[in-house]
Design a protein around this motif. Structure first.
Motif, PDB file in Angstrom:
ATOM      1  N   VAL A 264       0.797  -1.135  -0.005  1.00 12.75           N
ATOM      2  CA  VAL A 264       0.005   0.021  -0.094  1.00 12.75           C
ATOM      3  C   VAL A 264       0.792   1.155   0.088  1.00 12.75           C
ATOM      4  O   VAL A 264       1.606   1.468   1.052  1.00 12.75           O
ATOM      5  CB  VAL A 264      -0.759   0.121   1.185  1.00 12.75           C
ATOM      6  N   VAL A 265       0.740   2.177  -0.869  1.00  9.67           N
ATOM      7  CA  VAL A 265       1.477   3.355  -1.050  1.00  9.67           C
ATOM      8  C   VAL A 265       0.436   4.435  -1.358  1.00  9.67           C
ATOM      9  O   VAL A 265       0.982   5.504  -1.350  1.00  9.67           O
ATOM     10  CB  VAL A 265       2.746   3.301  -1.989  1.00  9.67           C
ATOM     11  N   GLY A 266      -0.601   4.466  -1.443  1.00 11.64           N
ATOM     12  CA  GLY A 266      -1.650   5.416  -1.749  1.00 11.64           C
ATOM     13  C   GLY A 266      -3.070   5.040  -0.985  1.00 11.64           C
ATOM     14  O   GLY A 266      -3.677   3.968  -1.211  1.00 11.64           O
ATOM     15  N   VAL A 267      -3.541   6.094  -0.407  1.00 11.99           N
ATOM     16  CA  VAL A 267      -4.839   6.126   0.224  1.00 11.99           C
ATOM     17  C   VAL A 267      -5.776   6.989  -0.156  1.00 11.99           C
ATOM     18  O   VAL A 267      -6.556   7.533   0.917  1.00 11.99           O
ATOM     19  CB  VAL A 267      -4.545   5.657   1.849  1.00 11.99           C
TER      20      VAL A 267
ATOM     21  N   ALA B 243      -8.422   5.865   3.994  1.00 14.89           N
ATOM     22  CA  ALA B 243      -7.199   5.031   4.807  1.00 14.89           C
ATOM     23  C   ALA B 243      -7.637   3.768   5.638  1.00 14.89           C
ATOM     24  O   ALA B 243      -6.771   2.989   6.152  1.00 14.89           O
ATOM     25  CB  ALA B 243      -6.193   5.908   5.397  1.00 14.89           C
TER      26      ALA B 243
ATOM     27  N   SER C  73       1.393  -4.608   3.381  1.00 16.80           N
ATOM     28  CA  SER C  73       2.680  -3.871   3.921  1.00 16.80           C
ATOM     29  C   SER C  73       2.342  -2.312   3.566  1.00 16.80           C
ATOM     30  O   SER C  73       1.674  -2.198   2.400  1.00 16.80           O
ATOM     31  CB  SER C  73       3.842  -4.247   3.497  1.00 16.80           C
ATOM     32  N   GLY C  74       2.838  -1.573   4.093  1.00 17.06           N
ATOM     33  CA  GLY C  74       2.941  -0.073   3.645  1.00 17.06           C
ATOM     34  C   GLY C  74       4.327   0.514   3.746  1.00 17.06           C
ATOM     35  O   GLY C  74       5.251  -0.031   4.455  1.00 17.06           O
ATOM     36  N   ALA C  75       4.098   1.541   2.910  1.00 14.43           N
ATOM     37  CA  ALA C  75       5.513   2.305   3.054  1.00 14.43           C
ATOM     38  C   ALA C  75       5.289   3.722   2.446  1.00 14.43           C
ATOM     39  O   ALA C  75       4.504   4.127   1.768  1.00 14.43           O
ATOM     40  CB  ALA C  75       6.635   1.671   2.371  1.00 14.43           C
ATOM     41  N   THR C  76       6.311   4.624   3.016  1.00 17.08           N
ATOM     42  CA  THR C  76       6.450   5.838   2.266  1.00 17.08           C
ATOM     43  C   THR C  76       8.282   6.195   2.151  1.00 17.08           C
ATOM     44  O   THR C  76       8.803   5.556   2.959  1.00 17.08           O
ATOM     45  CB  THR C  76       5.831   7.157   3.067  1.00 17.08           C
TER      46      THR C  76
ATOM     47  N   ALA D 267      10.130   9.582   4.740  1.00 20.67           N
ATOM     48  CA  ALA D 267      10.678   9.875   5.957  1.00 20.67           C
ATOM     49  C   ALA D 267      11.694   8.917   6.366  1.00 20.67           C
ATOM     50  O   ALA D 267      12.260   8.848   7.488  1.00 20.67           O
ATOM     51  CB  ALA D 267       9.432   9.241   6.987  1.00 20.67           C
ATOM     52  N   ARG D 268      12.423   8.375   5.409  1.00 19.86           N
ATOM     53  CA  ARG D 268      13.535   7.421   5.653  1.00 19.86           C
ATOM     54  C   ARG D 268      14.714   8.167   5.774  1.00 19.86           C
ATOM     55  O   ARG D 268      15.110   9.382   5.349  1.00 19.86           O
ATOM     56  CB  ARG D 268      13.740   6.467   4.628  1.00 19.86           C
TER      57      ARG D 268
ATOM     58  N   GLU E  94      19.595   4.967   4.314  1.00 17.56           N
ATOM     59  CA  GLU E  94      18.610   4.076   3.615  1.00 17.56           C
ATOM     60  C   GLU E  94      18.293   4.852   2.173  1.00 17.56           C
ATOM     61  O   GLU E  94      18.212   3.797   1.450  1.00 17.56           O
ATOM     62  CB  GLU E  94      17.229   4.028   4.481  1.00 17.56           C
TER      63      GLU E  94
ATOM     64  N   ASN F 251      -5.863   1.250   9.876  1.00 18.08           N
ATOM     65  CA  ASN F 251      -5.543   2.382   9.125  1.00 18.08           C
ATOM     66  C   ASN F 251      -4.256   2.230   8.239  1.00 18.08           C
ATOM     67  O   ASN F 251      -3.171   2.112   8.881  1.00 18.08           O
ATOM     68  CB  ASN F 251      -5.233   3.329  10.374  1.00 18.08           C
ATOM     69  N   LEU F 252      -4.419   2.409   7.139  1.00 14.30           N
ATOM     70  CA  LEU F 252      -3.389   2.085   6.035  1.00 14.30           C
ATOM     71  C   LEU F 252      -2.185   3.058   6.384  1.00 14.30           C
ATOM     72  O   LEU F 252      -0.799   2.882   6.111  1.00 14.30           O
ATOM     73  CB  LEU F 252      -3.900   1.785   4.657  1.00 14.30           C
ATOM     74  N   LEU F 253      -2.644   4.295   6.756  1.00 19.15           N
ATOM     75  CA  LEU F 253      -1.519   5.306   6.902  1.00 19.15           C
ATOM     76  C   LEU F 253      -0.562   4.777   8.179  1.00 19.15           C
ATOM     77  O   LEU F 253       0.560   5.238   8.089  1.00 19.15           O
ATOM     78  CB  LEU F 253      -2.424   6.703   7.338  1.00 19.15           C
TER      79      LEU F 253
ATOM     80  N   LEU G 108       0.142   1.930   8.709  1.00 21.42           N
ATOM     81  CA  LEU G 108       1.351   0.864   8.093  1.00 21.42           C
ATOM     82  C   LEU G 108       2.218   1.717   7.265  1.00 21.42           C
ATOM     83  O   LEU G 108       3.409   1.248   7.314  1.00 21.42           O
ATOM     84  CB  LEU G 108       0.151  -0.090   7.250  1.00 21.42           C
ATOM     85  N   MET G 109       1.761   2.600   6.554  1.00 19.05           N
ATOM     86  CA  MET G 109       2.657   3.328   5.818  1.00 19.05           C
ATOM     87  C   MET G 109       3.796   4.132   6.415  1.00 19.05           C
ATOM     88  O   MET G 109       5.060   3.974   6.267  1.00 19.05           O
ATOM     89  CB  MET G 109       1.962   4.280   4.925  1.00 19.05           C
TER      90      MET G 109
ATOM     91  N   ARG H  67       6.021   1.965   8.267  1.00 24.80           N
ATOM     92  CA  ARG H  67       6.543   0.775   7.060  1.00 24.80           C
ATOM     93  C   ARG H  67       6.554  -0.516   7.495  1.00 24.80           C
ATOM     94  O   ARG H  67       7.187  -1.434   7.614  1.00 24.80           O
ATOM     95  CB  ARG H  67       8.045   0.909   6.867  1.00 24.80           C
ATOM     96  N   ALA H  68       5.063  -0.768   8.038  1.00 21.72           N
ATOM     97  CA  ALA H  68       4.976  -2.164   8.815  1.00 21.72           C
ATOM     98  C   ALA H  68       4.274  -2.963   7.920  1.00 21.72           C
ATOM     99  O   ALA H  68       3.702  -2.833   6.711  1.00 21.72           O
ATOM    100  CB  ALA H  68       3.932  -1.850   9.920  1.00 21.72           C
ATOM    101  N   GLN H  69       4.386  -4.281   8.273  1.00 22.11           N
ATOM    102  CA  GLN H  69       3.654  -5.294   7.446  1.00 22.11           C
ATOM    103  C   GLN H  69       2.507  -6.143   8.431  1.00 22.11           C
ATOM    104  O   GLN H  69       2.948  -6.325   9.595  1.00 22.11           O
ATOM    105  CB  GLN H  69       4.352  -6.188   6.546  1.00 22.11           C
TER     106      GLN H  69
END
Lengths: 320, 320
Positions: free
Chosen positions: A224-227, A231, A248-251, A254-255, A259, B236-238, B240-241, B244-246
């Motif tokens: 998931v990268v867009g909501v 959400a 899984s989700g990620a942006t 914030a890294r 990384e 809440n998918l935000l 997870l994002m 960066r969790a799964q």
């Protein structure tokens, strides 16, 4: 330099001091800068810039020419054609960036197009490959496939040998998305049940994710990268257990710097060659001059576009 | 042989023909067989046995002594002390099992205890290590930590060098769970906010998962293997994002024979030595004779127990 500035929800172009490179940074004269969903959220006050990024200058991706080097920078030369991701500040005529976060623009790719490459392609790569372990032969659903990340993801998944099912709301974009490498392009309701899928790249949000949960193969990976459409998703955990699936989700934003450097190195190795070979392109929906930034944001939020909305920060550079 | 039989939601013990080993199978004289949540679901008609398993004899794990070998079996001898997982049929005096799915019972471990090891420990290992990539130093939340999988998971996570926070509803079990290696044992509401966690092993269900979502470290992995308290989770998918969790789910039962053989090999290599060394034990909440199977199921569903409920299928063997 001149920069787009967010001022209490409005946008204007303002004069700001030129950035000075830190020891490990370069300053880039920006040719063009792609718009992304995060810019829209930041304008609304919903997605503040992380520490270290300009607080009020939006912009996560850029192309341009290296203008100045920090004292400790190696392997980069003034005049290099580069592109990359920053945590903010790209929608300006100059931007300072960690030298390890730069990608080189292949010879035949214009700096105009390159300004819309890095964020979309890196997001697609991180989600499909790093999060979802996409393999050749996998059946992948890409929702919201006509947008910036979506068009990059369709091309990347196709180049990696996956079978690509693209979900696109606007019928007017179906042929164009198919031409990018999607094996099937369907409206969202039809696409969600067109599984089973090994991988789902969720770019739309909760309702779209919920629909796809019913069409998973054993071992499916949902990234998931867009909501934008919501959400809060209702997830039946028994479905995840039965399919041995993961969500899984990620942006990217914030890294940490280390990384991001590792991601850039992976992009330079695995993805930039696909851009150089023509297997990846940057579909451009529209371009706007820096002074026309409000129209650019309006165009971005209007939807129904194929690919990127680009802000041309320097017209002459963008033609290189 | 004698076997527990599910008959329209009731349980009784019946005579059945002795199993005959297929070419790659062995027949085991069962010493004891642990009860699991799946047995309760199967009794209620909610979790039918997969193809190839006895349709009406429950039981997913057993210990015993090898009684007969299929023609193609190598590396196993009649008389070997073994334990293992089957897709059903373990709650009987004999069971046929793929020889590659057997684990060897270490010398000092009784066959009684061994009957409660394989399903719980394999589920814990698969969830913590294979799904959630638990590493030394990780802070892990284990919900429902006093049950069969929970007590195995607390011991395994502790043995692997993780910092273990155990969530246990019954205060009466807190000291015993701490003695198994939990660094902190808390009631569920307190545990869920005692993060941030790198890993969450969710053995309770949706409400518990929802509470833990607010306490995730960057890169957190949530493995769901129990949903007794509810399967439909609001995610809440935000969240997870941002983390960066799964979230992943899994069951062992539906997997193919090859995959089960690979899991058994990993268990023999990584986990059985921990049992042999005493780093893992099998906490036994209660034992019941085969004819007392209804009481065993009642005890299992009553809750408030520490560790396994075991059905003693052969008293003499169980003392070995």
């Amino acid at each position: 330099m001149r920069a787009v500035v967010i001022d209490d929800g409005d946008l204007r172009v303002d004069e700001r001091p030129d950035p000075v490179p830190g020891p490990t940074e370069v300053v880039v004269s920006v040719a063009s800068a792609g718009l992304n969903g995060a810019d829209i959220l930041q304008r609304r006050g919903l997605y503040p810039a992380p520490a270290g990024a300009p607080v009020d200058i939006p912009g996560l991706e850029f192309s341009g020419v290296v203008a100045a080097l920090g004292a400790d920078v190696r392997g980069v030369t003034v005049g290099d054609r580069v592109m990359g991701i920053v945590a903010g500040g790209a929608q300006a005529t100059m931007v300072a960036v960690d030298a390890r976060h730069l990608l080189h623009v292949p010879n035949h790719v214009s700096l105009l197009d390159a300004g819309g490459f890095a964020e979309a392609a890196t997001t697609a790569y991180d989600a499909l490959v790093t999060q979802a372990h996409l393999s050749a032969g996998d059946r992948v659903l890409i929702t919201g496939a006509a947008g910036g990340v979506g068009t990059a993801a369709v091309q990347l998944a196709h180049a990696l040998g996956a079978q690509v099912i693209a979900s696109v709301r606007s019928l007017a974009q179906h042929d164009a998305v198919a031409a990018l490498g999607a094996d099937e392009v369907l409206e969202p309701d039809a696409a969600a049940v067109h599984g089973p899928f090994d991988v789902v790249l969720e770019l739309v949000g909760a309702p779209s994710l919920e629909a796809a949960l019913g069409s998973l193969n054993i071992g499916a990976r949902i990234a998931v990268v867009g909501v934008g459409a919501g959400a809060k998703a209702q997830v039946n955990l028994l479905v995840l257990m039965g399919a041995r699936a993961q969500i899984s989700g990620a942006t990217l934003r914030a890294r940490g710097a280390e990384e991001k450097a590792a991601i850039a190195a992976a992009m330079e190795r695995d993805v930039v060659p696909l851009l150089a070979a023509g297997a990846l392109t940057v579909p451009v929906a529209a371009t706007f001059g820096l002074d026309d930034v409000r129209s650019a944001y309006d165009r971005f939020t209007a939807g129904g576009k194929l690919g990127k909305v680009l802000l041309v920060c320097d017209e002459e550079l963008s033609r290189r």
